[in-house]
Design an enzyme around this catalytic site. Structure first.
Site, PDB file in Angstrom:
ATOM      1  N   GLY A  10      11.092  -8.491   7.623  1.00  0.00           N
ATOM      2  CA  GLY A  10      11.887  -7.586   6.446  1.00  0.00           C
ATOM      3  C   GLY A  10      10.872  -7.022   5.426  1.00  0.00           C
ATOM      4  O   GLY A  10       9.718  -7.249   5.616  1.00  0.00           O
ATOM      5  N   SER A 124      16.428 -15.313  -6.308  1.00  0.00           N
ATOM      6  CA  SER A 124      16.455 -14.133  -7.039  1.00  0.00           C
ATOM      7  C   SER A 124      17.015 -14.273  -8.550  1.00  0.00           C
ATOM      8  O   SER A 124      17.538 -15.361  -8.823  1.00  0.00           O
ATOM      9  CB  SER A 124      17.646 -13.408  -6.553  1.00  0.00           C
ATOM     10  N   THR A 126      19.008 -12.987  -9.947  1.00  0.00           N
ATOM     11  CA  THR A 126      20.486 -12.852  -9.946  1.00  0.00           C
ATOM     12  C   THR A 126      21.047 -14.282 -10.154  1.00  0.00           C
ATOM     13  O   THR A 126      22.152 -14.366 -10.594  1.00  0.00           O
ATOM     14  CB  THR A 126      20.932 -12.187  -8.502  1.00  0.00           C
ATOM     15  N   TYR A 150      26.625 -12.970  -2.752  1.00  0.00           N
ATOM     16  CA  TYR A 150      25.094 -12.924  -2.517  1.00  0.00           C
ATOM     17  C   TYR A 150      24.353 -13.907  -3.666  1.00  0.00           C
ATOM     18  O   TYR A 150      23.721 -14.927  -3.172  1.00  0.00           O
ATOM     19  CB  TYR A 150      24.561 -11.587  -2.640  1.00  0.00           C
ATOM     20  N   LYS A 154      22.303 -17.746  -3.524  1.00  0.00           N
ATOM     21  CA  LYS A 154      20.946 -18.093  -3.432  1.00  0.00           C
ATOM     22  C   LYS A 154      21.313 -19.228  -4.335  1.00  0.00           C
ATOM     23  O   LYS A 154      20.264 -20.171  -4.588  1.00  0.00           O
ATOM     24  CB  LYS A 154      20.542 -16.908  -4.608  1.00  0.00           C
ATOM     25  N   LEU A 201      17.657   1.108  -6.419  1.00  0.00           N
ATOM     26  CA  LEU A 201      17.442   2.290  -7.111  1.00  0.00           C
ATOM     27  C   LEU A 201      16.121   2.985  -6.442  1.00  0.00           C
ATOM     28  O   LEU A 201      16.060   4.000  -5.908  1.00  0.00           O
ATOM     29  CB  LEU A 201      17.063   1.898  -8.614  1.00  0.00           C
ATOM     30  N   PHE A 219      23.937   4.795 -12.693  1.00  0.00           N
ATOM     31  CA  PHE A 219      25.084   4.107 -13.068  1.00  0.00           C
ATOM     32  C   PHE A 219      25.072   3.755 -14.360  1.00  0.00           C
ATOM     33  O   PHE A 219      24.748   2.632 -14.773  1.00  0.00           O
ATOM     34  CB  PHE A 219      24.932   2.922 -12.120  1.00  0.00           C
TER      35      PHE A 219
END
Ligand code: UFG
Length: 343
Positions: A10, A124, A126, A150, A154, A201, A219
């Protein structure tokens, strides 16, 4: 070290494979190609000249995972494999939990059974949700008010790794909380190759630049940020890859989390301007409503990684735009396009 990279074909995995091979580590990649291409591994081999073994396996299947890890005698695992599209995770939560959690559990089983002592996990930023204070350091709460499965997956895997490390006392586990990875290898041979419409992005901007998409939707421009658009900490994927090598080389028994970011925030408008400047192309855009679940500003305090891993970012946003543009313009159809062109 002999290092297994799950999901090593990846975007982040392939760049990390290059850096590890160049530092003299032996790399084995395990991937199921659900969101990646074998061509990426061939290109990693071509860039590095290294003999990188590739094993195709679905790590959500415990039997396949055992087979994939068999006979490798690895010293360390970097667990990249997983699903990562935020919006898709809201629409398909069970699939996200099944894939991300099951593969992590199977990898942890293999680590314990084979006496592997070092684990680096792709976490992440996040996991911090909407940050309480900026820049974000590792003492901020994790798993509070997250807005998508998601992100929860994590945070849950971080906790699973903490529990596994208590039981396997000699495990050295490093949780790497990535901010916003962008850019590509400077050769333009490997890069981010999202399937379908990009969620993020930078790949969207580069597809507009190359003429694949008509225009970008920005956005929201009403956030309380420097110019009203969302601010993020963009980190060049080669810097991020070097952060993985540093984490492997400095891993200590127990579990340690590090933010991998630059410490600098850039707005959407700043990213557009930087990309226009390096590519010489105009990026057409419209301002659209804010995207659900987005926060105004996410910027890392990377001091802990700077200090303990002796690592810091070296490449600018401009360099990342230049390298993304090189990858995108040399490979307008991504890896699949190149496979079709070269029979
Ligand atoms: N944005 C746009 N238009 C687009 C895509 C994004 O304006 O088409 C804006 C977003 O609103 C945001 C910024 O560009 O302000 C960055 O958005 P990305 O989707 O590129 O990145 P996110 O910060 O939303 O998410 C990224 C990763 C997640 C990870 C998160 C951690 O994609 O996997 O960082 O903070 F969870």
């Amino acid at each position: 070290m002999h290092v297994i990279l799950t999901g090593g074909a990846g975007y982040i995995g392939s760049h990390t494979a290059v850096v590890l091979a160049e530092r003299g580590h032996t790399v084995t990649i395990i991937d199921d190609f659900s969101n990646s291409h074998p061509a990426a591994v061939e290109r990693v081999r071509a860039i590095t000249g290294a003999n990188i073994e590739l094993r195709e396996a679905d790590l959500t299947d415990s039997v396949a995972a055992a087979k994939a890890f068999a006979g490798l005698n690895a010293d360390a695992v970097i667990h990249f494999a997983g699903l990562k599209a935020v919006g898709e995770s809201v629409a398909e939560p069970i699939r996200y939990y099944r894939v991300n959690i099951n593969s992590a559990l199977n990898v942890l089983d293999q680590i314990r059974e084979r006496g592997i002592k070092t684990l680096v996990f792709s976490s992440s930023a996040t996991v911090y949700g909407d940050p309480q204070a900026l820049p974000i350091d590792e003492t901020q709460p994790v798993g509070v008010g997250l807005t998508n499965p998601y992100g929860w997956s994590k945070a849950m895997i971080e906790q699973i790794i903490r529990d596994a490390a208590v039981a396997q006392g000699d495990l050295a586990a490093v949780l790497l909380r990535y901010f916003n990875p962008v850019g590509a290898h400077p050769s333009g041979q490997i890069g981010e190759d999202p399937s379908g419409i990009p969620n993020n992005l930078m790949p969207f901007v580069s597809q507009v630049a190359v003429g694949k998409r008509a225009k970008l939707s920005v956005f929201g421009d009403g956030y309380k940020t420097k110019d009203g658009t969302g601010v993020r900490d963009y980190i060049h994927v080669m810097d991020l890859a070097a952060g993985h090598a540093a984490a492997l080389e400095h891993a200590q028994a127990g579990v340690t989390a590090y933010n991998l970011g630059s410490g600098e925030g850039s707005s959407v408008f700043e990213v557009i301007a930087a990309f226009e400047q390096v590519s010489g192309r105009k990026i057409a855009y419209d301002v659209a409503p804010p995207r659900s679940g987005d926060v105004a500003e996410v910027v890392a305090n990377p001091a802990k990684a700077n200090r303990e891993l002796n690592w810091r970012t070296e490449l600018s946003l401009e360099q990342a735009c230049r390298d993304s543009w090189k990858w995108q313009s040399q490979n307008p159809g991504g890896y699949l396009g190149s496979a079709q062109e070269t029979p």
